[in-house]
Design a protein around this motif. Structure first.
Motif, PDB file in Angstrom:
ATOM      1  N   PRO A  68      17.769 -17.089   8.952  1.00 29.77           N
ATOM      2  CA  PRO A  68      17.983 -16.488   7.638  1.00 29.77           C
ATOM      3  C   PRO A  68      16.719 -15.767   7.177  1.00 29.77           C
ATOM      4  N   PHE A  69      16.852 -14.592   6.660  1.00 30.35           N
ATOM      5  CA  PHE A  69      15.691 -13.933   6.047  1.00 30.35           C
ATOM      6  C   PHE A  69      16.137 -12.817   5.110  1.00 30.35           C
ATOM      7  N   LEU A  70      15.202 -12.393   4.297  1.00 29.37           N
ATOM      8  CA  LEU A  70      15.477 -11.377   3.286  1.00 29.37           C
ATOM      9  C   LEU A  70      14.961 -10.022   3.741  1.00 29.37           C
ATOM     10  N   LEU A  71      15.800  -8.997   3.655  1.00 29.56           N
ATOM     11  CA  LEU A  71      15.314  -7.630   3.808  1.00 29.56           C
ATOM     12  C   LEU A  71      15.120  -7.050   2.412  1.00 29.56           C
ATOM     13  N   ASP A  72      13.856  -6.809   2.090  1.00 25.02           N
ATOM     14  CA  ASP A  72      13.517  -6.187   0.810  1.00 25.02           C
ATOM     15  C   ASP A  72      13.849  -4.695   0.975  1.00 25.02           C
ATOM     16  N   VAL A  73      14.973  -4.273   0.420  1.00 20.67           N
ATOM     17  CA  VAL A  73      15.441  -2.904   0.677  1.00 20.67           C
ATOM     18  C   VAL A  73      14.557  -1.894  -0.051  1.00 20.67           C
ATOM     19  N   ARG A  74      14.135  -0.891   0.702  1.00 21.77           N
ATOM     20  CA  ARG A  74      13.315   0.183   0.116  1.00 21.77           C
ATOM     21  C   ARG A  74      13.864   1.524   0.538  1.00 21.77           C
ATOM     22  N   SER A  75      13.557   2.522  -0.226  1.00 27.98           N
ATOM     23  CA  SER A  75      13.886   3.887   0.160  1.00 27.98           C
ATOM     24  C   SER A  75      12.732   4.754  -0.314  1.00 27.98           C
ATOM     25  N   ASP A  76      11.967   5.261   0.625  1.00 30.93           N
ATOM     26  CA  ASP A  76      10.832   6.101   0.234  1.00 30.93           C
ATOM     27  C   ASP A  76      10.544   7.129   1.316  1.00 30.93           C
ATOM     28  N   ARG A  77       9.631   8.020   1.000  1.00 32.79           N
ATOM     29  CA  ARG A  77       9.304   9.110   1.923  1.00 32.79           C
ATOM     30  C   ARG A  77       7.914   9.591   1.582  1.00 32.79           C
ATOM     31  N   VAL A  78       7.111   9.880   2.607  1.00 32.90           N
ATOM     32  CA  VAL A  78       5.792  10.418   2.296  1.00 32.90           C
ATOM     33  C   VAL A  78       5.921  11.923   2.058  1.00 32.90           C
ATOM     34  N   ALA A  79       5.039  12.457   1.196  1.00 33.20           N
ATOM     35  CA  ALA A  79       5.125  13.879   0.858  1.00 33.20           C
ATOM     36  C   ALA A  79       4.788  14.736   2.075  1.00 33.20           C
ATOM     37  N   ARG A  80       3.741  14.332   2.816  1.00 38.39           N
ATOM     38  CA  ARG A  80       3.342  15.070   4.030  1.00 38.39           C
ATOM     39  C   ARG A  80       3.354  14.104   5.207  1.00 38.39           C
ATOM     40  N   TRP A  81       4.000  14.512   6.299  1.00 33.47           N
ATOM     41  CA  TRP A  81       4.140  13.619   7.447  1.00 33.47           C
ATOM     42  C   TRP A  81       2.923  13.695   8.365  1.00 33.47           C
ATOM     43  N   CYS A  82       1.929  14.463   7.928  1.00 35.36           N
ATOM     44  CA  CYS A  82       0.664  14.515   8.667  1.00 35.36           C
ATOM     45  C   CYS A  82      -0.443  14.584   7.618  1.00 35.36           C
ATOM     46  N   ASN A  83      -1.326  13.589   7.626  1.00 36.38           N
ATOM     47  CA  ASN A  83      -2.395  13.520   6.636  1.00 36.38           C
ATOM     48  C   ASN A  83      -3.710  13.326   7.362  1.00 36.38           C
ATOM     49  N   GLN A  84      -4.669  14.184   7.068  1.00 35.03           N
ATOM     50  CA  GLN A  84      -5.985  14.146   7.750  1.00 35.03           C
ATOM     51  C   GLN A  84      -5.795  14.149   9.268  1.00 35.03           C
ATOM     52  N   GLY A  85      -4.764  14.843   9.744  1.00 33.63           N
ATOM     53  CA  GLY A  85      -4.536  14.961  11.182  1.00 33.63           C
ATOM     54  C   GLY A  85      -3.721  13.833  11.787  1.00 33.63           C
ATOM     55  N   ALA A  86      -3.422  12.770  11.005  1.00 33.15           N
ATOM     56  CA  ALA A  86      -2.645  11.645  11.547  1.00 33.15           C
ATOM     57  C   ALA A  86      -1.161  11.859  11.270  1.00 33.15           C
ATOM     58  N   TRP A  87      -0.338  11.813  12.317  1.00 33.14           N
ATOM     59  CA  TRP A  87       1.105  12.014  12.167  1.00 33.14           C
ATOM     60  C   TRP A  87       1.768  10.697  11.736  1.00 33.14           C
TER      61      TRP A  87
END
Ligand code: FAD
Length: 402
Positions: free
Chosen positions: A268-287
């Motif tokens: 048994p476990f809980l999934l803390d449901v989230r829905s989010d998105r980063v504004a840029r999928w590459c930041n300071q060169g990191a994807w």
């Protein structure tokens, strides 16, 4: 040869590592866990991901992973049958979705990547931070079984899931939507009625939703959707009492099974449901890819599928930039094209996922009336089928080019 450092061997990271390694890129894949025997995760493979994995040349490998093909969905309202849908039919293009064992799938993926000599997987390596030079991410600092290590590369890819360290440490800005639900998961023995006819059941009514489906390990997976924040109260009452409560909302055949086996519930476990998105999928060169770029709600079982499709499109854009000399400006431009190609699908799926909970979780009379009318509405409104097709086949076309 250019070197890609990938953090996280979930479906997104493992699939991308394989795609880069097979084209000769040096790949270091760092995974926090020592093995993949982890809790239940999104384990539904939709036709969209079967197709993506097939394009990667992994169709046979996937077919050998333990799985249960789900050919029918049966929906109940207040314990009585409401509608049934055949998943081999039009929306699913003859390929029904499957519940697969995610641990077996991941082991198979990294084993296949391991065939290529420039691939290495560091298990038990917990990435704590990024290494930066002149405002650009050039590597990671990780705690490994052999002590702390610094690993540098031409590109760092955060595929480290919903609590991504790379997301946080590269300064990504996150846009989150409010979610109203959490999911409590557990497993019980498989009922006999699932034996000859493996199918997924959804029980609606009175502000509740219970999902029951046969899992790849031969058990029955239960997912009880609750209003956000109610888990503490459920846990205080104990799992056996909680399953007794579920039994009051389901059809007699499942109710009898739940009551008979209520003391045999595992995981048994809980999934803390989230829905989010980063504004840029590459930041300071990191994807960022997969859940690290966009955490999805479990509605429509999309997480694993979108992660695999991200990896395919990321490879299309990243590989040529790496092979052409891994210049920072070329890598950043490639990341921009990757995001532009994936964003429409992710945005649409997140929008569709937000539609169901207000209706399904409302105890109000209007919600019950709407649910009762849904078989008729689905028959006459083509939009119902269109939503199913998007969850099944994806919103955009993804084609492997590398
Ligand atoms: C508990 C749980 C339950 C879920 N249930 C559902 C569901 O019911 N339906 C659904 O659609 N989706 C569900 N999901 C989401 C689904 O599993 C993901 O969408 C999918 O696995 C995304 O793949 P990913 O590769 O992007 O991330 P993940 O599968 O999360 O993989 C990330 C990997 O990175 C590793 N990692 C994390 N941090 C570090 C670090 N600092 N250093 C090294 N390695 C690290 C993790 O160990 C993990 O192996 C669930 C997720 C979780 C966590």
């Amino acid at each position: 040869m250019p070197h890609a450092v990938i953090v996280g061997a979930g479906p997104a990271g493992a699939a991308l590592a394989y795609l880069l390694a097979r084209r000769g890129i040096e790949v270091t894949l760092l995974e926090r866990a020592r093995d993949f025997e982890r809790e239940f995760r999104g384990e539904v493979l939709m036709p969209s991901a079967f197709d993506a994995l097939g394009q990667m040349g992994l169709g046979k490998l996937v077919a050998e992973v333990p799985q249960v093909r789900i050919r029918r969905v049966r929906v109940y309202l207040d314990g009585r049958p409401l509608l049934a849908a055949d998943l081999d039919a039009a929306a699913f293009g003859g390929v029904p979705p499957a519940l697969v064992s995610q641990p077996r799938l991941l082991e198979a993926l990294v084993a296949r990547a391991g065939v290529f000599e420039r691939f290495r997987l560091l298990r038990g390596a917990v990435v704590r931070d990024v290494l930066s030079r002149s405002g650009r991410v050039v590597g990671v600092r990780a705690q490994t079984p052999d002590g702390e290590r610094e690993i540098r590369g031409d590109v760092v890819i955060g595929a480290d899931g919903r609590a991504s360290v790379i997301r946080r440490r590269s300064g990504a800005r996150v846009r989150a939507s409010r979610t109203r639900m959490d999911v409590v998961w557990c497993k019980l023995p498989l009922p006999d009625f699932q034996g000859a006819d493996p199918h997924l059941r959804g029980y609606l009514g009175g502000g509740h939703l219970l999902i029951a489906a046969p899992a790849a390990d031969g058990r029955l997976q239960l997912g009880w959707v609750i209003r956000k924040g109610r888990y503490g109260e459920l846990r205080a009452r104990g799992i056996a009492e909680w399953i007794e409560q579920l039994a009051r909302h389901v059809s007699p055949d499942l109710a009898g099974h739940l009551l008979e086996h209520r003391s045999e519930a595992v995981h048994p476990f809980l999934l803390d449901v989230r829905s989010d998105r980063v504004a840029r999928w590459c930041n300071q060169g990191a994807w960022l890819i997969g859940d690290a770029a966009h955490t999805l709600s479990p509605v429509g079982a999309q997480g694993l599928n979108i992660a695999v499709r991200d990896s395919l499109v990321a490879a299309n854009h990243l590989l040529p930039a790496l092979l052409a000399g891994a210049r920072p400006d070329a890598l950043d431009a490639a990341a921009g094209r990757f995001q532009a190609e994936r964003l429409p699908e992710v945005r649409t799926i997140q929008r569709l996922q937000a539609l169901a909970p207000p209706l399904v979780l409302s105890p109000a009379r209007w919600a019950r009336l709407l649910l009762r009318a849904s078989p008729l509405a689905l028959r006459f409104m083509p939009s119902g089928g269109a939503v199913a097709r998007r969850f099944a086949n994806g919103v955009t076309q993804v084609k492997l080019r590398v």
